[in-house]
Motif scaffolding. Sequence first.
Motif, PDB file in Angstrom:
ATOM      1  N   VAL A 286       0.820  -1.213   0.000  1.00  0.00           N
ATOM      2  CA  VAL A 286       0.000   0.000   0.000  1.00  0.00           C
ATOM      3  C   VAL A 286       0.855   1.264   0.000  1.00  0.00           C
ATOM      4  O   VAL A 286       0.400   2.333  -0.415  1.00  0.00           O
ATOM      5  N   LEU A 287       2.112   1.157   0.436  1.00  0.00           N
ATOM      6  CA  LEU A 287       2.977   2.332   0.491  1.00  0.00           C
ATOM      7  C   LEU A 287       3.617   2.653  -0.850  1.00  0.00           C
ATOM      8  O   LEU A 287       4.260   3.691  -0.995  1.00  0.00           O
ATOM      9  N   ILE A 288       3.465   1.769  -1.832  1.00  0.00           N
ATOM     10  CA  ILE A 288       3.966   2.050  -3.187  1.00  0.00           C
ATOM     11  C   ILE A 288       2.791   2.137  -4.158  1.00  0.00           C
ATOM     12  O   ILE A 288       2.887   1.739  -5.317  1.00  0.00           O
ATOM     13  N   SER A 289       1.660   2.612  -3.634  1.00  0.00           N
ATOM     14  CA  SER A 289       0.453   2.897  -4.431  1.00  0.00           C
ATOM     15  C   SER A 289      -0.188   1.642  -4.998  1.00  0.00           C
ATOM     16  O   SER A 289      -0.860   1.705  -6.029  1.00  0.00           O
ATOM     17  N   SER A 290       0.007   0.491  -4.350  1.00  0.00           N
ATOM     18  CA  SER A 290      -0.708  -0.718  -4.734  1.00  0.00           C
ATOM     19  C   SER A 290      -1.784  -0.956  -3.686  1.00  0.00           C
ATOM     20  O   SER A 290      -1.525  -1.539  -2.633  1.00  0.00           O
ATOM     21  N   LEU A 302       0.042  -1.010   8.624  1.00  0.00           N
ATOM     22  CA  LEU A 302       1.124  -1.390   7.716  1.00  0.00           C
ATOM     23  C   LEU A 302       2.226  -0.343   7.708  1.00  0.00           C
ATOM     24  O   LEU A 302       3.398  -0.673   7.499  1.00  0.00           O
ATOM     25  N   SER A 303       1.875   0.911   7.925  1.00  0.00           N
ATOM     26  CA  SER A 303       2.896   1.953   8.019  1.00  0.00           C
ATOM     27  C   SER A 303       3.781   1.727   9.240  1.00  0.00           C
ATOM     28  O   SER A 303       5.001   1.926   9.181  1.00  0.00           O
ATOM     29  N   ARG A 304       3.174   1.288  10.347  1.00  0.00           N
ATOM     30  CA  ARG A 304       3.970   0.969  11.538  1.00  0.00           C
ATOM     31  C   ARG A 304       4.853  -0.252  11.299  1.00  0.00           C
ATOM     32  O   ARG A 304       5.999  -0.308  11.752  1.00  0.00           O
ATOM     33  N   VAL A 305       4.318  -1.235  10.569  1.00  0.00           N
ATOM     34  CA  VAL A 305       5.115  -2.418  10.236  1.00  0.00           C
ATOM     35  C   VAL A 305       6.308  -2.018   9.376  1.00  0.00           C
ATOM     36  O   VAL A 305       7.424  -2.510   9.563  1.00  0.00           O
ATOM     37  N   PHE A 306       6.092  -1.120   8.426  1.00  0.00           N
ATOM     38  CA  PHE A 306       7.172  -0.631   7.573  1.00  0.00           C
ATOM     39  C   PHE A 306       8.259   0.029   8.410  1.00  0.00           C
ATOM     40  O   PHE A 306       9.459  -0.187   8.182  1.00  0.00           O
ATOM     41  N   LEU A 307       7.853   0.820   9.396  1.00  0.00           N
ATOM     42  CA  LEU A 307       8.820   1.480  10.262  1.00  0.00           C
ATOM     43  C   LEU A 307       9.608   0.468  11.076  1.00  0.00           C
ATOM     44  O   LEU A 307      10.839   0.538  11.167  1.00  0.00           O
ATOM     45  N   GLN A 308       8.907  -0.504  11.668  1.00  0.00           N
ATOM     46  CA  GLN A 308       9.559  -1.438  12.589  1.00  0.00           C
ATOM     47  C   GLN A 308      10.422  -2.471  11.884  1.00  0.00           C
ATOM     48  O   GLN A 308      11.503  -2.822  12.368  1.00  0.00           O
ATOM     49  N   LEU A 345       7.769   9.682  11.948  1.00  0.00           N
ATOM     50  CA  LEU A 345       7.075   8.567  11.315  1.00  0.00           C
ATOM     51  C   LEU A 345       6.112   7.884  12.261  1.00  0.00           C
ATOM     52  O   LEU A 345       5.168   7.219  11.815  1.00  0.00           O
ATOM     53  N   GLU A 346       6.352   8.021  13.552  1.00  0.00           N
ATOM     54  CA  GLU A 346       5.513   7.350  14.542  1.00  0.00           C
ATOM     55  C   GLU A 346       4.270   8.147  14.899  1.00  0.00           C
ATOM     56  O   GLU A 346       3.382   7.651  15.588  1.00  0.00           O
ATOM     57  N   ARG A 347       4.205   9.378  14.449  1.00  0.00           N
ATOM     58  CA  ARG A 347       3.065  10.226  14.804  1.00  0.00           C
ATOM     59  C   ARG A 347       1.836   9.810  14.012  1.00  0.00           C
ATOM     60  O   ARG A 347       1.856   9.698  12.799  1.00  0.00           O
ATOM     61  N   GLY A 348       0.754   9.575  14.727  1.00  0.00           N
ATOM     62  CA  GLY A 348      -0.499   9.235  14.074  1.00  0.00           C
ATOM     63  C   GLY A 348      -1.274  10.489  13.720  1.00  0.00           C
ATOM     64  O   GLY A 348      -0.718  11.583  13.597  1.00  0.00           O
ATOM     65  N   ASP A 349      -2.589  10.355  13.556  1.00  0.00           N
ATOM     66  CA  ASP A 349      -3.389  11.532  13.262  1.00  0.00           C
ATOM     67  C   ASP A 349      -3.475  12.404  14.509  1.00  0.00           C
ATOM     68  O   ASP A 349      -3.147  11.996  15.618  1.00  0.00           O
ATOM     69  N   THR A 350      -3.915  13.650  14.334  1.00  0.00           N
ATOM     70  CA  THR A 350      -3.883  14.628  15.421  1.00  0.00           C
ATOM     71  C   THR A 350      -4.689  14.177  16.631  1.00  0.00           C
ATOM     72  O   THR A 350      -4.222  14.273  17.777  1.00  0.00           O
TER      73      THR A 350
END
Length: 406
Positions: A286-290, A302-308, A345-350
Amino acid sequence: MSIWTRITGRNAQPVEDAKDFTLADPQALALFGIPASLSGVSVGEATAMAQSTAGACLRLISNTLGSLPVHTFKKDADGERERATDHPADKLLGGFTCPWQASSEFVQLMTFAALVDGRAYAKVTRVRGEVREILMLPRGAVRREVDEATLEPHYFVRLKSGGETRFTYQDIIELSPFGGRSPLRDAGNAVGLAVVLEQHGSSLFKNAARPGGVLKMKARLNDLGAARLRESWESAFRSGDNGRVAVLEDGTEWQALALTSTDAQYLELRQMQVSEIARSFGVPEVLISSLARGTWRNIEELSRVFLQTCILPWVNAWEAALERAVLTPAERAAGLFIEMSTAGLERGDTAARFASYSVARTAGIMTANEVRRLENLPAHPEGDSLANPNTTPGPAGATTRESEHE
């Protein structure tokens, strides 16, 4: 011994069998140690960047690392840390590593080189013991050797004028998070197959390469008749003039061709290669527009998984490489260290972020100034207390919840 033998270790081909090619041809990649994949495609930097999925993975990882702030800190005996703004390394890593290159660009280019080549190198320039510049070395200009007695690495940098200069590990930043293995080359078979699929698709649709149908007739045509019928048909429809009337003679019938199962699965095969390449680099699709498997719920996870799983190993490799070459052993022993911050990168929505801050403040885990620091806000004179912000002092020094006074 010919120059071909010295480069490749093989005897030259006979003159009648030799084929000329330029350095831009994929065949030339083998001269530089880039073997062909199982699909027959030699996967190098240019091939990978031209392939959409591999190029997206390379850009995502290198750009993400390049966007992270890098600073030098000092930890005292009590474990408290503070920014070592007076250290030369902090000024370089937080601004420009040299007069013509920002630190963000330096990290980005070094990460990209390590992804493609397996290793990336930079030279630390010191004046009277102080770090003054960090210069990225040209790719392919460094030869690495390990001393058999001490197991220390030594680096030999090829000079433009000829010869080499030897440096120790204290002078060279070596970024090699996978022990020198190239993630791109390890993914070479997946990238090569994706390139072949793209070439197949291009050939399939180029000039309507696949016929839409066949002309059938009961009588057998001689060569002249077949050529005349083919020329007549193509002159009417080869240019894509849809809707014109076809005139068929002597009982000729038109039969449209249906797609085979292989043709119908072409898009599935291409999607599978997106997954294969993304998996090789440790990047969620999903992070490469798929977005085939993306939902509102799993994209943040998945963004957190990418970071970790993808970014943090690179961060650890970067911090170790910088500390080894930029800081002296005495400085490291005194508590100096380098940190590549992933807080952004760890910051979520406001809403979610401030809700977690509120819980941390109420539980006495964070002070107001620690929260303000994470939000890039200046410290407040009264912001260093761990007291619960939802309580007020009572008459005898006790604390009473404000809600009880209401």
